[in-house]
Design a protein around this motif. Structure first.
Motif, PDB file in Angstrom:
ATOM      1  N   GLY A 209      55.461   1.153  73.593  1.00 49.58           N
ATOM      2  CA  GLY A 209      55.313   0.069  72.638  1.00 49.58           C
ATOM      3  C   GLY A 209      54.631  -1.175  73.166  1.00 49.58           C
ATOM      4  N   PHE A 210      54.190  -1.154  74.420  1.00 47.80           N
ATOM      5  CA  PHE A 210      53.440  -2.290  74.953  1.00 47.80           C
ATOM      6  C   PHE A 210      52.047  -2.293  74.324  1.00 47.80           C
ATOM      7  CE2 PHE A 210      56.873  -1.992  77.858  1.00 47.80           C
ATOM      8  CZ  PHE A 210      57.004  -3.215  78.487  1.00 47.80           C
ATOM      9  N   ARG A 211      51.515  -3.485  74.038  1.00 50.04           N
ATOM     10  CA  ARG A 211      50.216  -3.622  73.394  1.00 50.04           C
ATOM     11  C   ARG A 211      49.223  -4.302  74.330  1.00 50.04           C
ATOM     12  NH1 ARG A 211      53.925  -6.035  71.050  1.00 50.04           N
ATOM     13  NH2 ARG A 211      53.058  -8.123  70.954  1.00 50.04           N
ATOM     14  N   ARG A 212      48.004  -3.810  74.315  1.00 50.86           N
ATOM     15  CA  ARG A 212      46.945  -4.474  75.086  1.00 50.86           C
ATOM     16  C   ARG A 212      46.721  -5.859  74.515  1.00 50.86           C
ATOM     17  NH1 ARG A 212      41.710  -1.368  77.194  1.00 50.86           N
ATOM     18  NH2 ARG A 212      42.759   0.284  78.360  1.00 50.86           N
ATOM     19  N   ALA A 213      46.713  -6.858  75.393  1.00 46.39           N
ATOM     20  CA  ALA A 213      46.470  -8.237  74.960  1.00 46.39           C
ATOM     21  C   ALA A 213      45.001  -8.600  75.138  1.00 46.39           C
ATOM     22  CB  ALA A 213      47.346  -9.201  75.739  1.00 46.39           C
ATOM     23  N   ALA A 214      44.428  -8.230  76.281  1.00 44.68           N
ATOM     24  CA  ALA A 214      43.029  -8.556  76.576  1.00 44.68           C
ATOM     25  C   ALA A 214      42.634  -7.898  77.887  1.00 44.68           C
ATOM     26  CB  ALA A 214      42.837 -10.068  76.681  1.00 44.68           C
ATOM     27  N   THR A 215      41.338  -7.879  78.138  1.00 47.96           N
ATOM     28  CA  THR A 215      40.802  -7.393  79.408  1.00 47.96           C
ATOM     29  C   THR A 215      39.955  -8.506  80.025  1.00 47.96           C
ATOM     30  OG1 THR A 215      40.752  -5.107  78.616  1.00 47.96           O
ATOM     31  CG2 THR A 215      39.352  -5.631  80.498  1.00 47.96           C
ATOM     32  N   VAL A 216      40.209  -8.773  81.306  1.00 45.80           N
ATOM     33  CA  VAL A 216      39.450  -9.779  82.051  1.00 45.80           C
ATOM     34  C   VAL A 216      38.669  -9.040  83.134  1.00 45.80           C
ATOM     35  CG1 VAL A 216      39.595 -11.811  83.540  1.00 45.80           C
ATOM     36  CG2 VAL A 216      41.199 -11.556  81.620  1.00 45.80           C
ATOM     37  N   SER A 217      37.343  -9.213  83.123  1.00 45.03           N
ATOM     38  CA  SER A 217      36.483  -8.573  84.120  1.00 45.03           C
ATOM     39  C   SER A 217      35.810  -9.650  84.959  1.00 45.03           C
ATOM     40  CB  SER A 217      35.419  -7.711  83.444  1.00 45.03           C
ATOM     41  OG  SER A 217      36.040  -6.662  82.714  1.00 45.03           O
ATOM     42  N   LYS A 218      35.714  -9.365  86.263  1.00 49.26           N
ATOM     43  CA  LYS A 218      35.123 -10.360  87.155  1.00 49.26           C
ATOM     44  C   LYS A 218      34.569  -9.679  88.403  1.00 49.26           C
ATOM     45  CE  LYS A 218      39.735 -11.470  88.921  1.00 49.26           C
ATOM     46  NZ  LYS A 218      40.469 -10.746  87.933  1.00 49.26           N
ATOM     47  N   VAL A 219      33.694 -10.409  89.081  1.00 52.68           N
ATOM     48  CA  VAL A 219      33.285 -10.056  90.438  1.00 52.68           C
ATOM     49  C   VAL A 219      34.002 -11.049  91.329  1.00 52.68           C
ATOM     50  CG1 VAL A 219      31.402  -9.878  92.082  1.00 52.68           C
ATOM     51  CG2 VAL A 219      31.058  -9.147  89.704  1.00 52.68           C
ATOM     52  N   ARG A 220      34.708 -10.520  92.326  1.00 52.33           N
ATOM     53  CA  ARG A 220      35.559 -11.355  93.179  1.00 52.33           C
ATOM     54  C   ARG A 220      35.205 -11.143  94.638  1.00 52.33           C
ATOM     55  NH1 ARG A 220      41.906 -11.900  92.267  1.00 52.33           N
ATOM     56  NH2 ARG A 220      41.141 -13.775  91.230  1.00 52.33           N
ATOM     57  N   GLU A 221      35.046 -12.260  95.360  1.00 49.86           N
ATOM     58  CA  GLU A 221      34.908 -12.233  96.817  1.00 49.86           C
ATOM     59  C   GLU A 221      36.201 -12.788  97.387  1.00 49.86           C
ATOM     60  OE1 GLU A 221      31.393 -14.200  98.330  1.00 49.86           O
ATOM     61  OE2 GLU A 221      30.282 -13.591  96.534  1.00 49.86           O
ATOM     62  N   ILE A 222      36.779 -12.084  98.351  1.00 51.59           N
ATOM     63  CA  ILE A 222      38.052 -12.499  98.936  1.00 51.59           C
ATOM     64  C   ILE A 222      37.835 -12.864 100.401  1.00 51.59           C
ATOM     65  CG2 ILE A 222      40.434 -11.816  99.437  1.00 51.59           C
ATOM     66  CD1 ILE A 222      40.167  -9.777  97.117  1.00 51.59           C
ATOM     67  N   TYR A 223      38.307 -14.067 100.759  1.00 53.25           N
ATOM     68  CA  TYR A 223      38.213 -14.567 102.125  1.00 53.25           C
ATOM     69  C   TYR A 223      39.607 -14.893 102.635  1.00 53.25           C
ATOM     70  CZ  TYR A 223      33.229 -15.292 101.200  1.00 53.25           C
ATOM     71  OH  TYR A 223      31.898 -15.114 100.892  1.00 53.25           O
ATOM     72  N   GLU A 224      39.796 -14.762 103.952  1.00 55.76           N
ATOM     73  CA  GLU A 224      41.042 -15.177 104.597  1.00 55.76           C
ATOM     74  C   GLU A 224      40.769 -16.351 105.517  1.00 55.76           C
ATOM     75  OE1 GLU A 224      42.882 -11.984 106.736  1.00 55.76           O
ATOM     76  OE2 GLU A 224      43.838 -11.187 104.948  1.00 55.76           O
TER      77      GLU A 224
END
Length: 175
Positions: free
Chosen positions: A99-114
């Motif tokens: 019964g969970f409903r899709r709310a939205a989709t977020v698409s991105k290009v992500r660069e991760i740094y430490e």
């Protein structure tokens, strides 16, 4: 575990990227991410300020639950649980059957740094623009984490006001 983070809109990711290099931040990855958010049948996550998502990225699929946001200085904190799943598609089918409903989709290009125990992400989010997020995972010391995040933002030349809304909230407000 608490995630303490601050997000800022930035007009140019390249200048932030150059400062990260000068500060000897270590690039972890650059990847496409697709986040599918769900709402529960028994309560509205928009009203309770929670989030449930299935993330698809180069590493596979992860389900994430995020608790309500709490303001900490110029950052926000929220409880977060992540679990790698063998098949995001199967998990999405199970959520749908429950019964969970899709709310939205977020698409991105992500660069991760430490940078030590800080994570800095450079995001190019479809339909929203470019952003930087600075975060620390901590068990308890959220005030110190928020102060360190603010200092890091200054080091990176980020001077705009922090954004307390999520990408999901931003996207939904545009629709």
């Amino acid at each position: 575990m608490l995630e303490v983070e601050a997000k800022f809109a930035v007009p140019d990711l390249e200048s932030v990227r150059n400062r990260l290099v000068r500060l000897e931040a270590r690039m972890i990855t650059r990847q496409k991410e697709r986040d599918v958010y769900y709402n529960a049948p028994h309560r509205d996550f928009g009203e309770t300020d929670e989030a449930l998502r299935v993330r698809y990225d180069d590493a596979g699929s992860t389900v994430t639950y995020k608790g309500p946001k709490v303001r900490v200085g110029s950052a926000k904190a929220r409880e977060e649980f992540n679990l790698a799943v063998e098949s995001g598609e199967t998990l999405e089918a199970i959520l749908s059957r429950l019964g969970f409903r899709r709310a939205a989709t977020v698409s991105k290009v992500r660069e991760i740094y430490e940078m030590g125990d800080l994570t800095v992400t450079l995001d190019d989010v479809d339909d929203l623009g470019t952003f930087i997020e600075i975060e620390i995972l901590t068990e308890s010391d959220r005030d110190d984490a928020a102060a360190r995040i603010g200092a890091t933002a200054k080091e990176l030349g980020v001077d705009g006001p922090p954004i307390y809304t999520s990408y999901l909230e931003m996207l939904l407000s545009k629709q």
